[in-house]
Design a protein around this motif. Structure first.
Motif, PDB file in Angstrom:
ATOM      1  N   VAL A 172       0.839  -1.198   0.000  1.00 33.72           N
ATOM      2  CA  VAL A 172       0.000   0.000   0.000  1.00 33.72           C
ATOM      3  C   VAL A 172       0.874   1.248   0.000  1.00 33.72           C
ATOM      4  N   ARG A 173       1.968   1.199   0.721  1.00 29.39           N
ATOM      5  CA  ARG A 173       2.840   2.388   0.805  1.00 29.39           C
ATOM      6  C   ARG A 173       3.557   2.691  -0.509  1.00 29.39           C
ATOM      7  N   THR A 174       3.602   1.763  -1.451  1.00 28.96           N
ATOM      8  CA  THR A 174       4.171   2.091  -2.765  1.00 28.96           C
ATOM      9  C   THR A 174       3.251   3.063  -3.499  1.00 28.96           C
ATOM     10  N   ARG A 175       1.943   3.018  -3.191  1.00 30.27           N
ATOM     11  CA  ARG A 175       0.963   3.934  -3.804  1.00 30.27           C
ATOM     12  C   ARG A 175       0.643   5.119  -2.900  1.00 30.27           C
ATOM     13  N   GLU A 176       0.634   4.857  -1.589  1.00 29.01           N
ATOM     14  CA  GLU A 176       0.283   5.880  -0.597  1.00 29.01           C
ATOM     15  C   GLU A 176       1.346   5.877   0.501  1.00 29.01           C
ATOM     16  N   PRO A 177       2.410   6.633   0.332  1.00 36.09           N
ATOM     17  CA  PRO A 177       3.538   6.580   1.271  1.00 36.09           C
ATOM     18  C   PRO A 177       3.188   6.841   2.741  1.00 36.09           C
ATOM     19  N   LYS A 178       2.134   7.572   2.995  1.00 29.92           N
ATOM     20  CA  LYS A 178       1.780   7.893   4.383  1.00 29.92           C
ATOM     21  C   LYS A 178       0.712   6.952   4.949  1.00 29.92           C
ATOM     22  N   ALA A 179       0.454   5.838   4.267  1.00 25.84           N
ATOM     23  CA  ALA A 179      -0.570   4.887   4.742  1.00 25.84           C
ATOM     24  C   ALA A 179      -0.212   4.389   6.141  1.00 25.84           C
ATOM     25  N   ARG A 180      -1.242   4.216   6.950  1.00 25.81           N
ATOM     26  CA  ARG A 180      -1.044   3.725   8.319  1.00 25.81           C
ATOM     27  C   ARG A 180      -1.332   2.231   8.378  1.00 25.81           C
TER      28      ARG A 180
END
Length: 167
Positions: free
Chosen positions: A76-84
């Protein structure tokens, strides 16, 4: 002067909690059956894409939390770096999703375990979520339940999310 209890009064006093415990044990099977019915209504509402029924299964104001495993979080962080890793939500958002899904959706449950004392209960299981016949994610899920005047309701939901690779 201390009151003197007749022997029968003393026995009756201590017999009440025992009788109540027997009643709780006797109702355990009925409560477990009602909780199993709640699980089936939950699964049926997803398959039918019935957001209204889904909404009715929850206690208003309850909690909802999902947690991504480390590998899924990295994806997920490859698309949304700030994902929790842990993401709060609510049953109302899920009910809207269920009611508006354009594709068939389903959730399967395995290894379902139910515990209850007739007032509160828990359900714990392994799940797989399918969209359009393909598994999108899986994990473990637990519900905290309360037995209300309107039957068993989900008061809290916590689940892990392991994303599945689909083309």
């Amino acid at each position: 002067m201390k009151p003197v209890w007749p022997v029968w009064g003393f026995v009756a006093l201590f017999a009440l909690p025992l009788h109540a415990a027997e009643h709780a044990v006797g109702s355990h099977a009925a409560d477990s059956s009602q909780i199993r019915q709640l699980v089936e209504r939950f699964k049926g509402a997803i398959r039918a894409r019935d957001g209204e029924t889904m909404h009715s299964l929850f206690l208003p104001g309850g909690s909802w939390l999902q947690g991504l495993d480390k590998a899924s979080l990295a994806k997920v962080r490859t698309r949304e770096p700030k994902a929790r890793q842990f993401i709060p939500g609510n049953y109302e958002q899920f009910a809207k999703f269920v009611g508006s899904s354009p594709k068939p959706i389903e959730e399967t449950f395995d290894n379902v375990r139910i515990e209850t004392d007739g007032v509160v209960g828990t359900v714990y299981f392994d799940y797989r979520f399918l969209a359009d016949g393909k598994v999108t994610n899986h994990g473990a899920e637990t519900w905290q339940l309360v037995n209300t005047d309107d039957g068993w309701k989900i008061s809290a939901m916590l689940f892990s999310v392991v994303l599945d690779d689909n083309p």
